[in-house]
Enzyme design. Structure first.
Site, PDB file in Angstrom:
ATOM      1  N   LYS A 159       2.554   4.112   0.655  1.00  0.00           N
ATOM      2  CA  LYS A 159       2.981   3.747  -0.695  1.00  0.00           C
ATOM      3  C   LYS A 159       1.993   2.689  -1.176  1.00  0.00           C
ATOM      4  O   LYS A 159       2.254   1.483  -1.096  1.00  0.00           O
ATOM      5  CB  LYS A 159       4.422   3.220  -0.686  1.00  0.00           C
TER       6      LYS A 159
HETATM    7  N1  PMP Z   1       7.795   9.531  -4.338  1.00  0.00           N
HETATM    8  C1  PMP Z   1       7.103   8.568  -4.956  1.00  0.00           C
HETATM    9  C2  PMP Z   1       5.729   8.853  -5.424  1.00  0.00           C
HETATM   10  C3  PMP Z   1       7.698   7.312  -5.168  1.00  0.00           C
HETATM   11  O1  PMP Z   1       7.028   6.351  -5.797  1.00  0.00           O
HETATM   12  C4  PMP Z   1       9.018   7.078  -4.726  1.00  0.00           C
HETATM   13  C5  PMP Z   1       9.664   5.744  -4.959  1.00  0.00           C
HETATM   14  N2  PMP Z   1       9.360   4.834  -3.932  1.00  0.00           N
HETATM   15  C6  PMP Z   1       9.693   8.125  -4.077  1.00  0.00           C
HETATM   16  C7  PMP Z   1       9.047   9.324  -3.906  1.00  0.00           C
HETATM   17  C8  PMP Z   1      11.092   7.936  -3.552  1.00  0.00           C
HETATM   18  O2  PMP Z   1      11.082   7.113  -2.429  1.00  0.00           O
HETATM   19  P1  PMP Z   1      12.317   6.179  -2.051  1.00  0.00           P
HETATM   20  O3  PMP Z   1      13.507   7.065  -2.006  1.00  0.00           O
HETATM   21  O4  PMP Z   1      11.977   5.607  -0.741  1.00  0.00           O
HETATM   22  O5  PMP Z   1      12.435   5.168  -3.133  1.00  0.00           O
END
Ligand code: PMP
Length: 306
Positions: A159
């Site tokens: 991320k």
């Molecule tokens: N995909 C992307 C590109 C994101 O930015 C996020 C948000 N963090 C998610 C999926 C969902 O991840 P999470 O459920 O851990 O927030």
């Protein structure tokens, strides 16, 4: 989207006033996108404020940093404690938590290794990311003309701030075309994810979601939804999803910390099912909310009390 700033930001080990949490314009991250970050939510549960899967989020932050050879000068335990401390210091009962680690001010060249790794944690009040109607009625989305990151370019499992240049293109194009969000395909042409959320499809009562190999972020909400669906004896598979399966789904929904569980009611102006949130989406959402509100038992140990 409107947000409520807080009073204090944790930066490199200390809480400081919101307006003073600044960096130099020649910080490496400003020029080369060298950051990794997290998005976490704290909920006002019946048993008091609690952070959803905090340790898993902090672990993913360290995973992202490892991929980018970025040594974070704290332990997982220290950053877990710092997130809780920041929420507490700001007096929030429910809020969004944003830890970020980045290459700071030191050297001006491309190689980040001569720059310090700075870490900050900000919290703010944030409501429904795609609007309050979105959760109830669903959103209209398009398939983006932008492709998700090729697996041998920017690693999607990290991320990293840099990945969000791609997300910004997807998001702005969708908004310019009158949609709430865009869904990107991977470089093979299979469905990947939204600009900031994972995607699930339901057809004939069976649930599918694109696999890690489709350039998705391994979402923590996604992982939680898979657990909850299986608990209800629903079949869930991680499988490659062709674009047209989006049009043929009975139900479609996004998952993510910001969007939580948001139904999708149309794709490319083609209605998904009857164009309203469907029964499977509603059941999973209800199970998810019951945990977040404290109404249900925290049977998976997902809530970290503040
Ligand atoms: N995909 C992307 C590109 C994101 O930015 C996020 C948000 N963090 C998610 C999926 C969902 O991840 P999470 O459920 O851990 O927030």
């Amino acid at each position: 989207m409107a947000f409520t700033p807080s009073k204090l930001i944790w930066m490199n080990g200390k809480l400081m006033p919101w307006d003073e949490a600044r960096i130099h314009v020649l910080s490496h991250v400003v020029h080369y996108g060298s950051s990794v970050f997290e998005g976490i939510r704290c909920y006002d549960t019946r048993r008091g404020p609690a952070v959803f899967r905090l340790r898993e989020h902090v672990r993913r932050l360290f995973d992202s940093a490892k991929i980018y050879r970025m040594p974070i000068p704290y332990s997982v335990d220290q950053l877990v404690a710092a997130c809780l401390e920041t929420v507490k210091a700001n007096g929030f009962r429910a809020c969004y938590i944003r830890p970020v680690a980045f290459r700071g001010y030191g050297d001006v060249g491309l190689n980040p290794q001569g720059c310090p790794v700075d870490v900050a944690i900000a919290v703010w009040g944030w409501g429904a990311y795609l609007g309050s109607e979105a959760l109830e009625r669903g959103v209209d989305v398009q398939v983006s003309s932008w492709t998700r990151l090729a697996p041998n370019t920017l690693p999607a499992m990290a991320k990293a701030g840099a990945n969000y240049a791609n997300s910004q293109l997807i998001k702005m194009e969708a908004l310019a075309n009158g949609f709430a969000e865009g869904i990107a395909l991977d470089t093979q042409g299979y469905v990947s994810e939204g600009s900031g959320e994972n995607l699930f499809l339901v057809r004939d009562g069976k649930i599918a979601t694109p696999p890690l190999g489709a350039s998705i972020l391994p979402g923590i909400t996604r992982a939680s939804v898979i657990v909850l669906a299986r608990e209800m004896a629903l079949e869930v598979s991680e499988e490659r999803v062709p674009r047209e399966a989006l049009y043929l789904a009975d139900e479609l929904f996004f998952t993510g910390t910001a969007v939580e569980i948001t139904p999708v009611r149309s794709v490319d102006r083609i209605e998904v099912g009857p164009g309203r949130p469907g029964p499977v989406t509603k059941r999973i959402d209800a199970a998810f909310r019951a945990i977040l509100s404290g109404e249900a038992d925290d049977r998976h140990g997902w809530l970290e009390p503040v």
